[in-house]
Motif scaffolding. Sequence first.
Motif, PDB file in Angstrom:
ATOM      1  N   LYS A   1      -2.252  10.466   3.406  1.00 50.70           N
ATOM      2  CA  LYS A   1      -2.626   9.107   3.840  1.00 50.70           C
ATOM      3  C   LYS A   1      -1.821   8.719   5.078  1.00 50.70           C
ATOM      4  CE  LYS A   1      -4.775   6.383   1.482  1.00 50.70           C
ATOM      5  NZ  LYS A   1      -6.194   6.061   1.325  1.00 50.70           N
TER       6      LYS A   1
ATOM      7  N   PRO B   1       0.833  -1.209   0.000  1.00 49.41           N
ATOM      8  CA  PRO B   1       0.000   0.000   0.000  1.00 49.41           C
ATOM      9  C   PRO B   1       0.869   1.261   0.000  1.00 49.41           C
ATOM     10  CG  PRO B   1      -0.818  -1.585   1.612  1.00 49.41           C
ATOM     11  CD  PRO B   1       0.484  -2.121   1.099  1.00 49.41           C
TER      12      PRO B   1
ATOM     13  N   HIS C   1      -5.789   2.302   6.909  1.00 45.72           N
ATOM     14  CA  HIS C   1      -5.413   3.372   5.983  1.00 45.72           C
ATOM     15  C   HIS C   1      -6.397   4.523   6.208  1.00 45.72           C
ATOM     16  CE1 HIS C   1      -3.287   0.044   4.065  1.00 45.72           C
ATOM     17  NE2 HIS C   1      -4.443  -0.596   4.015  1.00 45.72           N
TER      18      HIS C   1
ATOM     19  N   ARG D   1      -0.935   5.601   7.470  1.00 47.16           N
ATOM     20  CA  ARG D   1      -0.948   4.138   7.592  1.00 47.16           C
ATOM     21  C   ARG D   1      -0.657   3.785   9.054  1.00 47.16           C
ATOM     22  NH1 ARG D   1      -2.513   2.990   2.266  1.00 47.16           N
ATOM     23  NH2 ARG D   1      -1.208   4.177   0.839  1.00 47.16           N
TER      24      ARG D   1
ATOM     25  N   ASP E   1       0.409   5.569  -1.431  1.00 48.24           N
ATOM     26  CA  ASP E   1      -0.238   6.603  -2.232  1.00 48.24           C
ATOM     27  C   ASP E   1       0.701   7.748  -2.573  1.00 48.24           C
ATOM     28  OD1 ASP E   1      -2.463   5.077  -1.927  1.00 48.24           O
ATOM     29  OD2 ASP E   1      -3.759   6.662  -1.138  1.00 48.24           O
TER      30      ASP E   1
END
Length: 634
Positions: A541, A435, A592, A543, A437
């Motif tokens: 974002k 993951p 997330h 995490r 972004d």
Amino acid sequence: MSGTAVRLHIQDHHVVMDNGIVQVTLSNPDGIITGIRYNGVDNLLEVLNKETNRGYWDLVWNAPGSKGMFDVIKGTHFKVVVQNEEQLELSFTRMWDHSLEGKFVPLNIDKRFILLRGSSGFYSYGIYEHLNGWPDFDLGETRITFKLRKDKFQYMAMADNRRRVLPYPEDRMPGRCQTLGYPEAVLLTNPKDPQLKGEVDDKYQYSCINMDNRVHGWISFNPPVGFWQITPSDEFRSGGPLKQNLTSHVGPTTLAMFLSGHYAGQDLVPKFRGGEPWKKVFGPVYIYLNSAAVGDDPHWLWEDAKIQMMNEVQSWPYSFPASEDFLKSDQRGHVSGRLLVLDRYICMDLISANGAYVGLAPPGDAGSWQRECKDYQFWTRADENGFFTIRNVRPGDYNLFAWVPGFVGDYKFGDLMKITSGCYNELGELVYEPPRDGPTLWEIGIPDRSAAEFYVPDPNPQYINKHFINHPDRFRQYGLWDRYTELYPDGDLVYTVGVSDYRKDWFYAQAPRKKEDNSHQGTTWQIKFEVSNVVRGSTYKLRVAIASATLAELQIRINDPNARRPLFTSGLIGRDNSIARHGIHGIYWLYHVDIPGSVLNDGTNTLYFTQPRCTSPFQGIMYDYIRLEGPPCL
């Protein structure tokens, strides 16, 4: 094999397996191990215990919604499966029918015991079967338990840096100890061995992850004899390579754990519904006995046990078990490939998945393997270049899963893997895109599914286990959760990105604060960070990887700690109990969280991580890794 031929003696209520090295006595038809004679010692098992409380298979089960029942599995029928000069295999079965509903777990159970010529020990495995249409039930735990002689065995070993003299069982009785926050943990106030006075004893301090839980047991110094439980494969254990289980502890007790909810909770309790059929082979495991000459260092027996463990691992799957349910090497398949990682914000090129955990488990979503507990799993570690081979896989349908230390998230290969007898599946290069972004603005911790890199405090000097002083597993000390309130008496933890050091400034667990009246209150931790040139119309974002949670909730707010609605809440999660049980991880969670650029300040910002649940001191969260990513770079 050289040595005396294997013999079987059948008596009225017992059967005896004997190969001239070891003599194993089992009750007939119960299949409970009542005696192990070896090296001139009449019985290595506790002769003061009843015969039913020395060496046995057991389980915990319940009908849906009912209370769990503990069952020492007693066979009702004895059969000799193999008998020749080279090998004995005995079967003790308990068959189920509807007249037994509510009294016994709805399983046909076949306990097997094997003795080979020239073998300094014996093997045991079990075959559990639930037939189509039988009643629903939950299987909370199953294992083999050995209770050894307390007058012989006081030194326990389970790893090179986890071996020591343990207390006597009497030391855990009233008058010799003080019970601490839960029954398993006691403070030794008047132990028989005065050197242990003032120490804490708790069996959970000797837990171990599956992949490292290959050999453990006990050494007697007089005579110098070792008793070892060797588990050569994890294929029949639930929950994957990082699942933690008990090993050996005060009793002296040695366990071969096959299935448990420890460090996981109900997620790892198999629940059989709708009359589903199920069959599983647990084991074989090997009970290895060794001895040293009088005058030799008995500690060498541990070194020898590790060598024997490697021999057993290399011999897996064994060729000698007679049950057709235990599949031999030529009936199994193999999978190999190479795993690479693509994270363009770290490197435009593919990165080798160095040390990746790669496994085959029953089909499911990415990461589902850590909650899978009914069937078989097959795991390996990739080498430094990401190459892996998974050998000796039972035929069936699987997904290929992986996770890579240093990267968040879980990989799942898209296609179903069909394994057939004798197959060699070469997958070639596989690419995991974790993951991601945008670029990393800051990070806290290491993404390795553990909280071990964070600040683990020294224990309260009143509650110490000397073995874990200056030990890499310093988190195994008792009572560390209470140190939070002592270290942060006036306010909760504040971590400033770029100034703070997670190794010293991020407490290993977000546990409740203890109040003066001994009640508890939730905590709110702050992460302060700078952002320049906030992109208002973009999304940042966050995490958050969690290594373990116990009846906890994570609420996240940004720049306003009193906002009625948090930016994010996990809801109530986790039943790992890793804080109380001295684990440093349990079930992995990854969240997330979108942070709109519009709520960020140019300059200083504060994230508020609130864990409000506080009815127990053991509720809370262990973090694995936290990262803030900026908006995507075009």
